[in-house]
Design an enzyme around this catalytic site. Structure first.
Site, PDB file in Angstrom:
ATOM      1  N   LYS A  84       5.401   2.291  -2.732  1.00 15.75           N
ATOM      2  CA  LYS A  84       5.171   3.685  -2.969  1.00 15.75           C
ATOM      3  C   LYS A  84       5.465   3.542  -4.677  1.00 15.75           C
ATOM      4  CE  LYS A  84       4.672   7.852  -1.334  1.00 15.75           C
ATOM      5  NZ  LYS A  84       3.852   8.138  -0.309  1.00 15.75           N
TER       6      LYS A  84
ATOM      7  N   LYS B 266       4.599   2.593   8.711  1.00 15.36           N
ATOM      8  CA  LYS B 266       3.393   3.448   9.146  1.00 15.36           C
ATOM      9  C   LYS B 266       2.335   2.334   9.217  1.00 15.36           C
ATOM     10  CE  LYS B 266       3.505   7.163   6.680  1.00 15.36           C
ATOM     11  NZ  LYS B 266       3.530   7.983   5.644  1.00 15.36           N
TER      12      LYS B 266
ATOM     13  N   THR C  59      -5.294  12.897   6.169  1.00 16.01           N
ATOM     14  CA  THR C  59      -3.784  13.109   6.689  1.00 16.01           C
ATOM     15  C   THR C  59      -3.654  14.296   7.612  1.00 16.01           C
ATOM     16  OG1 THR C  59      -2.966  12.314   4.610  1.00 16.01           O
ATOM     17  CG2 THR C  59      -1.510  13.471   5.800  1.00 16.01           C
TER      18      THR C  59
ATOM     19  N   ASN D 231      -2.396  19.540   0.271  1.00 13.74           N
ATOM     20  CA  ASN D 231      -3.335  18.705   0.717  1.00 13.74           C
ATOM     21  C   ASN D 231      -3.156  18.593   2.357  1.00 13.74           C
ATOM     22  OD1 ASN D 231      -4.183  15.882   1.882  1.00 13.74           O
ATOM     23  ND2 ASN D 231      -5.813  16.077   0.316  1.00 13.74           N
TER      24      ASN D 231
ATOM     25  N   LYS E   5       0.816  -1.251  -0.054  1.00 12.33           N
ATOM     26  CA  LYS E   5      -0.055  -0.092   0.037  1.00 12.33           C
ATOM     27  C   LYS E   5       0.989   1.142   0.021  1.00 12.33           C
ATOM     28  CE  LYS E   5      -4.170   2.112   0.481  1.00 12.33           C
ATOM     29  NZ  LYS E   5      -3.826   2.935  -0.479  1.00 12.33           N
TER      30      LYS E   5
ATOM     31  N   SER F 284      -7.492   5.385   3.529  1.00  8.82           N
ATOM     32  CA  SER F 284      -7.501   4.789   2.508  1.00  8.82           C
ATOM     33  C   SER F 284      -7.506   3.483   2.742  1.00  8.82           C
ATOM     34  CB  SER F 284      -6.017   4.849   2.258  1.00  8.82           C
ATOM     35  OG  SER F 284      -5.764   5.829   1.202  1.00  8.82           O
TER      36      SER F 284
END
Ligand code: NAD
Length: 428
Positions: free
Chosen positions: A104, A92, A188, A219, A68, A361
């Site tokens: 990523k 994380k 976030t 964001n 992810k 997410s």
């Protein structure tokens, strides 16, 4: 001293591995990503010429669940940086204890030089390049720097066409009209805000006495500015890639947003490019600051919310804050960390502070798989529960083991990944 983003990750990893007992083979598995995928992707520019960009997908570890992690469009999005960000994602997801691994993606390009049509072509080409490695049970991308819900929609559409499937859970951060989750756009910042509120209460501080400086107004940074402003904090400085503005009396993010829309920069009320209206600035008690200066302004909470590696051993001695909340990934290098630790500046690390994005997410992925739609209240309360549980676990670990919050968070994350690898029998 170490220098590249992946070396920085390794420095933090080794600090944990040196303290806990991990079989040699597992240590090796954690030191390198499982897969580093590289492609060249070519698009046709609006003027008919071809342009080719290096593209990456790094899959660091999937012991705890599917890979992810977001996709970044940026000139600096090279292999080393994407590797580091993929590894941080695995830590994380483990820190907030959601059933994902870490990955990523990146395309080394300057999206500001591309038209909307070119960005769409690039995004679809990215999915075509990596389609066999992506999927709702395999690897689930999301937005990151310079990527947004529109891009996620194009990517899902391309994936569904290529695989002839209905796959809302193959990507997160989608628009609400096409399988997105309420609250993902602000998640976030919201997650970081919950932690910050908890910290402020613990230190018995009144938000109105707390001065905050925020680097980055995208964001993560802009949403955080709004949450803080609404809760009564004084936002003394805000910046974007063009530089920033500082006012000890406090700035209004709503006004800044309005001018950023109009002029493309947060200092747009006062400046055109680097030329500023000094008289108007004086009148409003505002001054122009560079991104480097912003980090060194007197404040109580510094929030890096732009790019990595901005606090290094070169400026860590000059930072004048009590807390750093890392909404950006890897904004503080290990060398700077050591200085900040010595100076007793408390750093809430990226792998905890910005985990709200991947947490919502996860909610979006869950909704995509079940067909349910969560309410805003449900998203918010679940996000708060997960973020505060993780924060308290990190705080406990830090206190018990006499660690910084970063080491404590890495310690929790690595132990969870190691346990998953062990029970799966990856290393006997
Ligand atoms: P974004 O593209 O929406 O915004 C980035 C902001 O940083 C923009 O305001 C841009 O002008 C500014 N910026 C760019 N270069 C800069 C520089 N040199 N100095 C100062 N500001 C600069 O990106 P975002 O999604 O807000 O991501 C910001 C950071 O937060 C990144 O490190 C990203 O990995 C991290 N993050 C984002 C999410 C998410 O859900 N969006 C989740 C976790 C972590």
């Amino acid at each position: 001293m170490t220098s590249s983003p992946y070396q920085h990750f390794l420095a933090n990893l080794h600090r944990v591995l040196d303290r806990i007992t991990v079989p040699g083979g597992m240590r090796h598995l954690l030191e390198e990503p499982q897969w580093v995928l590289k492609k060249e992707i070519t698009i046709t520019r609006d003027n008919g010429t071809k342009a080719t960009f290096p593209a990456f997908r790094v899959q660091y570890n999937n012991a705890r669940g599917p890979y992810k992690g977001g996709i970044r469009y940026h000139p600096a999005a090279g292999e080393d940086e994407v590797k580091a960000l993929a590894a941080l994602m695995a830590i994380k997801t483990a820190v907030v204890n959601i059933p994902f691994g870490g990955a990523k993606g990146g395309v080394q390009c300057n999206p500001k030089e591309l038209s909307k049509r070119e960005v769409q072509e690039l995004s679809r080409a990215y999915v075509r390049a990596f389609v066999e490695h992506l999927g709702p049970d395999t690897d689930i991308p999301a937005p990151d720097v310079n990527t947004n819900p529109d891009i996620m929609a194009w990517m899902r559409d391309e994936y569904e066409k290529l695989t002839n499937t209905f796959s809302p859970a193959m990507i997160t951060g989608k628009p609400l009209a096409y399988g997105g989750s309420i609250g993902r756009d602000t998640a976030t910042a919201r997650g970081g805000f919950f932690i910050l509120q908890e910290m402020i209460e613990r230190y018995a501080l009144d938000p109105t006495d707390v001065r905050v400086a925020i680097q980055g107004f995208g964001n993560a940074g802009a949403n955080m500015a709004h949450f803080l402003h609404d809760a009564g904090y004084t936002i003394v400085a805000i910046s974007d890639s063009q530089g920033g503005i500082y006012s000890p009396e406090g700035l209004d993010p709503v006004r800044i947003e309005k001018y950023k829309h109009k002029t493309g920069q947060v200092s747009g009320e006062y400046c055109t490019g680097s030329v500023c209206d000094i008289e108007k600035m004086k009148l409003d008690g505002v001054r122009h600051v560079s991104n480097e200066e912003l980090l060194e302004l007197p404040c109580d909470i510094l929030i890096p919310a732009a790019l990595d590696g901005v606090t290094t051993e070169k400026n860590a001695e000059r930072i004048q804050t009590r807390f750093i909340l890392e909404l950006a990934n890897a904004p503080v290098t290990p060398a700077a960390d050591a200085i900040l630790e010595r100076r007793k500046i408390r750093v809430v690390p990226d792998v905890l502070a910005n985990a709200g994005g991947v947490t919502v997410s996860y909610f979006e992925w869950t909704q995509g798989r079940s067909g349910e739609q969560w309410t805003a209240e449900h998203v918010d309360s679940e996000l708060k529960r997960i973020m505060l549980t993780a924060y308290k676990a990190v705080r406990r670990e830090a206190y018990r083991e006499k660690l910084s919050y970063r080491q404590a968070a890495f310690s929790i994350g690595v132990k969870r990944i190691v346990e998953a690898m062990r029970v799966r029998g990856w290393i006997t």
